[in-house]
Structures are given as structure tokens and as C-alpha cells.
Motif scaffolding. Sequence first.
Motif, mmCIF file in Angstrom:
data_model
loop_
_atom_site.group_PDB
_atom_site.id
_atom_site.type_symbol
_atom_site.label_atom_id
_atom_site.label_comp_id
_atom_site.label_asym_id
_atom_site.label_seq_id
_atom_site.Cartn_x
_atom_site.Cartn_y
_atom_site.Cartn_z
ATOM 1 N N GLY A 19 0.841 -1.365 -0.183
ATOM 2 C CA GLY A 19 0.077 0.172 0.058
ATOM 3 C C GLY A 19 0.817 1.180 0.181
ATOM 4 O O GLY A 19 1.974 1.376 -0.398
ATOM 5 N N SER A 23 -0.673 2.227 5.060
ATOM 6 C CA SER A 23 0.164 1.021 5.355
ATOM 7 C C SER A 23 1.041 0.940 5.976
ATOM 8 O O SER A 23 1.719 0.287 6.856
ATOM 9 C CB SER A 23 -0.043 0.144 4.176
ATOM 10 N N THR A 85 -2.454 -7.626 3.050
ATOM 11 C CA THR A 85 -3.454 -6.579 3.172
ATOM 12 C C THR A 85 -3.026 -5.630 1.968
ATOM 13 O O THR A 85 -1.865 -5.302 1.713
ATOM 14 C CB THR A 85 -3.446 -5.856 4.362
ATOM 15 N N VAL A 87 -4.003 -1.962 0.462
ATOM 16 C CA VAL A 87 -4.876 -0.839 0.810
ATOM 17 C C VAL A 87 -4.191 0.408 0.167
ATOM 18 O O VAL A 87 -3.004 0.817 0.098
ATOM 19 C CB VAL A 87 -4.878 -0.239 2.218
ATOM 20 N N THR A 123 -9.104 -5.990 2.191
ATOM 21 C CA THR A 123 -8.767 -4.425 2.111
ATOM 22 C C THR A 123 -9.843 -3.877 2.619
ATOM 23 O O THR A 123 -10.451 -4.269 3.858
ATOM 24 C CB THR A 123 -8.949 -4.257 0.422
ATOM 25 N N VAL A 124 -9.827 -2.610 2.462
ATOM 26 C CA VAL A 124 -10.677 -1.488 3.213
ATOM 27 C C VAL A 124 -11.604 -0.677 2.287
ATOM 28 O O VAL A 124 -11.280 -0.522 1.258
ATOM 29 C CB VAL A 124 -10.273 -0.477 4.410
#
Length: 265
Positions: A19, A23, A85, A87, A123-124
Amino acid sequence: MPSGPSSPSGAYQRYVALGDSQSEGVGDGDDVAGLRGFADRLAERLTAAEPEVRYANLAVRGRLAGQVRAEQLGPALELRPDLATVVAGVNDLLRPGFDAAEVVGHLEEMFAALRSAGADVATVTFPDIGRITPLARPLAPRVYDLNRRIRAAAARHGVVVAECEGHPVTTDPRLWSSDRLHASPLGHDRIAAALADALGLPGSDDTWTRPLPPQAVPTGARAAAAELRWVAGFLGPWIGRRLRGRSSGDGRTAKRPDLLPLDAA
């Protein structure tokens, strides 16, 4: 493709974060003492469930989604994570030529590659930044479009989504640093909790969505003065970097390029 995390009881052993500045941990610590951030905080939660977990963080501040894909996906795959992750996208969203489809195309390529390599991916979605920074209110349609496309891409690849859109607490000023672009330590902790909840880690729940105690909000002249300080201290320098073709991440590399135990440098 499975619809949710596959690791039993959240017992992940190889976590890699991809990210940009969020991140990396900007807003949670500093470049002298070191940055923490939601990825470090999520790694702490993972370590509580599985003490042997190893963690790498490839994120670099200022990176656009396409740069994250080009620079970080290959190294991430080489690390063979069982959890990643991804992001990114806010830096793109702030640019005049923002194209949500193009941005999510880069995210989806990362989703697909990591999932095909056997990793669970999380993820978000993003809160409406116009509720954090009044001058950014015209960007709200971009945020909602980006979030809608992230959800669709995540669903296609069995990627877990921590829904940060729609919970009023995510735009509480106390969750944001003074630059209003990066989460504060409390904000990073809430993001980590949201991801842990979405992944179903042991001990996680939805308490991260609960509001903070009420506090007085500046109004009138005090509010206007705060806006002027923000423009002079943060917006002006940010625009200056854009005009010069500079990025806050110029010359920077990943803070944790290798998979190491959380307490290892």
C-alpha cells in the motif's frame, strides 16, 4: 474462489502489507522513533493468535495504486504470504485525473495474483473525506464510486473487506492526524480492529465501530482559524509538491521488506 478467510482461527504465519502511507503507518509515530500504523497493529493481533507469525511491510507513502502494483506485487508474491492486506487508492482519488475504474483495475490485479498464490487478502473501503476536511466535500462522489468498485472487485476474488464507509466514528477528528489525510494512532488502531473483525481473528468484534465520547467541536472564528492553519500547514505544501512533480515518498523504500518476527528490526 472462496468467499472468506481460509486460515483456521486466524492462525496466519506469513503476513505482507502492500500500500501507501496508511499501510506504512504515517500518522502513528514518526520517522525518528519509527512508524507503527494499522499493519503493525494487525501483525500484533496476528501474533497473539499465532506467535510464530512473520510480517513484512512493503508500503511506501505517496504511491499511487498503479505504483503499488508495479513495485510491490512482485516482491509480495516472492514472500509467499498466507495473508496480505492491499490498501491503496486515496492518493489517486486526490488527483485531478482520477479514474476509479483504472485504480480498481490495479487493485483487482493484486487481489487476483495474491489469491491465486494461495493468500487470504483483506482490504478496506474509505470514509467520506469531506466529513474530515470540509474543503474535500466535492470529492465525496469519487469516494463512493471507488468503494463500490472495491467491493465488486473483492467479491470477484474472495477478498475480505473491512467496511470503513458508513460508520460515523471513522470520520471523528480524533481518529485523524493534524494533516487530516492520515489516521492518528487511535485511527490506525481502529483500522487494525476493523480488519481483524473482517478476518474473524480470535478476540475480534465490532467494537471498533462504536463512537467515542462526545467532545466540543470548534465553531465560528475558531473553526475558520483551524481551516486556515490546515491550509497553510498541509494543503499548501501538498499542492506545492504536486506542482513540482514531487511525492512524499521520493527516495523512500519499504520499512520491512523481509518477513521477520514482529519484534525484529
